[in-house]
Design an enzyme around this catalytic site. Sequence first.
Site, mmCIF file in Angstrom:
data_model
loop_
_atom_site.group_PDB
_atom_site.id
_atom_site.type_symbol
_atom_site.label_atom_id
_atom_site.label_comp_id
_atom_site.label_asym_id
_atom_site.label_seq_id
_atom_site.Cartn_x
_atom_site.Cartn_y
_atom_site.Cartn_z
ATOM 1 N N ARG A 72 13.352 -12.227 -4.388
ATOM 2 C CA ARG A 72 12.250 -11.266 -5.091
ATOM 3 C C ARG A 72 11.358 -12.160 -5.732
ATOM 4 N NH1 ARG A 72 15.197 -7.903 -9.761
ATOM 5 N NH2 ARG A 72 15.155 -9.741 -11.133
ATOM 6 N N ASP A 97 21.165 -18.763 -9.234
ATOM 7 C CA ASP A 97 21.218 -20.060 -9.814
ATOM 8 C C ASP A 97 22.378 -20.291 -10.309
ATOM 9 O OD1 ASP A 97 17.687 -19.239 -11.563
ATOM 10 O OD2 ASP A 97 18.384 -19.745 -9.310
ATOM 11 N N ASP A 127 21.060 -15.118 -13.316
ATOM 12 C CA ASP A 127 20.381 -14.966 -11.980
ATOM 13 C C ASP A 127 21.713 -15.504 -11.198
ATOM 14 O OD1 ASP A 127 17.796 -15.253 -10.107
ATOM 15 O OD2 ASP A 127 19.476 -16.559 -9.500
ATOM 16 N N THR A 135 6.422 -9.314 -9.357
ATOM 17 C CA THR A 135 6.244 -8.322 -8.934
ATOM 18 C C THR A 135 7.718 -7.562 -8.608
ATOM 19 O OG1 THR A 135 6.292 -8.743 -6.574
ATOM 20 C CG2 THR A 135 4.359 -8.676 -7.446
HETATM 21 O O1 LIG Z 1 17.584 -5.516 -6.898
HETATM 22 P P1 LIG Z 1 16.800 -6.615 -7.030
HETATM 23 O O2 LIG Z 1 15.670 -6.213 -8.042
HETATM 24 O O3 LIG Z 1 16.242 -6.829 -5.644
HETATM 25 O O4 LIG Z 1 17.393 -7.728 -7.428
HETATM 26 C C1 LIG Z 1 18.574 -8.320 -6.988
HETATM 27 C C2 LIG Z 1 18.583 -9.490 -6.146
HETATM 28 O O5 LIG Z 1 17.950 -10.462 -6.932
HETATM 29 C C3 LIG Z 1 18.595 -11.682 -6.871
HETATM 30 O O6 LIG Z 1 18.222 -12.413 -5.672
HETATM 31 P P2 LIG Z 1 17.067 -13.728 -5.964
HETATM 32 O O7 LIG Z 1 15.770 -12.789 -5.219
HETATM 33 O O8 LIG Z 1 16.807 -13.833 -7.267
HETATM 34 O O9 LIG Z 1 17.345 -14.434 -4.576
HETATM 35 P P3 LIG Z 1 18.754 -15.602 -4.771
HETATM 36 O O10 LIG Z 1 19.684 -14.673 -4.477
HETATM 37 O O11 LIG Z 1 18.435 -16.596 -3.860
HETATM 38 O O12 LIG Z 1 19.087 -16.142 -6.317
HETATM 39 C C4 LIG Z 1 20.135 -11.218 -6.297
HETATM 40 O O13 LIG Z 1 20.611 -12.218 -5.730
HETATM 41 C C5 LIG Z 1 19.752 -9.979 -5.569
HETATM 42 O O14 LIG Z 1 19.649 -10.350 -4.210
HETATM 43 O O1 LIG Z 2 20.193 -9.525 -13.316
HETATM 44 C C1 LIG Z 2 19.421 -10.062 -12.152
HETATM 45 C C2 LIG Z 2 18.863 -9.318 -11.445
HETATM 46 C C3 LIG Z 2 18.445 -9.446 -10.174
HETATM 47 N N1 LIG Z 2 19.050 -10.809 -9.745
HETATM 48 C C4 LIG Z 2 19.709 -11.517 -10.438
HETATM 49 O O2 LIG Z 2 20.606 -12.426 -9.857
HETATM 50 N N2 LIG Z 2 20.398 -11.234 -11.360
#
Ligand SMILES: O=P(O)(O)OC[C@H]1O[C@H](OP(=O)(O)OP(=O)(O)O)[C@H](O)[C@@H]1O
Ligand SMILES: O=c1cc[nH]c(=O)[nH]1
Length: 219
Positions: free
Chosen positions: A109, A212, A209, A113
């Site tokens: 994401r 991360d 996150d 945005t």
């Molecule tokens: O409900 P949302 O607002 O879409 O947020 C949730 C998403 O955010 C994080 O992914 P991220 O986009 O940070 O990627 P990552 O999993 O590679 O860290 C998490 O792993 C979810 O997939």
């Molecule tokens: O808290 C949050 C929200 C979105 N994605 C994450 O990994 N953590």
Amino acid sequence: MYGTLGAVELRVVDHPLVAHKLTHLREESTPSPTFRLLVAELVTLLAYEATRQVRVAPVEITTPVAPTTGTKLSEKPLAVPILRAGLGMLEGFTRLLPTAEVGFVGMARDERTLKPTTYAERLPHDLSGRQCYVLDPMLATGGSLAGCVNFLAERGADDVTCICILAAPEGIERVRALVDEAGIACTLVVASIDERLNERGYIVPGLGDAGDRLYGLAE
Ligand SMILES: O=P(O)(O)OC[C@H]1O[C@H](OP(=O)(O)OP(=O)(O)O)[C@H](O)[C@@H]1O
Ligand SMILES: O=c1cc[nH]c(=O)[nH]1
Ligand SMILES: [Mg+2]
């Protein structure tokens, strides 16, 4: 299939072991190796609840003592981890369902945005009749999970179970709206419904996150 078409059945798992492991998972002092172990253990506990309706069929077997009728899985469920963080949940899930097939969706994401971009997708073309289990530790705005469920519905899936560790109320509502529109049966199994999202779209109190914390800081 079970569950009502167009509705989300929400299950919050209430178990002292889940609560204990989730507390450790949230602590910012928990390092990635421990974080990864805890995610795998939590998924196994959540998957026990999430697979209550996995399809089985009777089968004739013989024990060392006598023939009898048993029950076995009647098909291969499809696990769909949403990369990156969902990958941290895969081992915990396949430990419980070793015959599950695995499809992949990669979504990231935009931090400004909060819209998810899909950067990878390896799914069977036809998912009609398949029980699908989507794995993502975080349900924040719901953009990623709703996008993934929509991918599956477009391929004919109508029986989707999502396993998330933390969910924000906003994300649950987003998934409800998508499921209502897609007219599929969806079960959402979570360890906790947290308070809210902050201005950066992070779950409060959350765990930071997830990607991360699992794999080290993003680039
Ligand atoms: O409900 P949302 O607002 O879409 O947020 C949730 C998403 O955010 C994080 O992914 P991220 O986009 O940070 O990627 P990552 O999993 O590679 O860290 C998490 O792993 C979810 O997939
Ligand atoms: O808290 C949050 C929200 C979105 N994605 C994450 O990994 N953590
Ligand atoms: Mg993610």
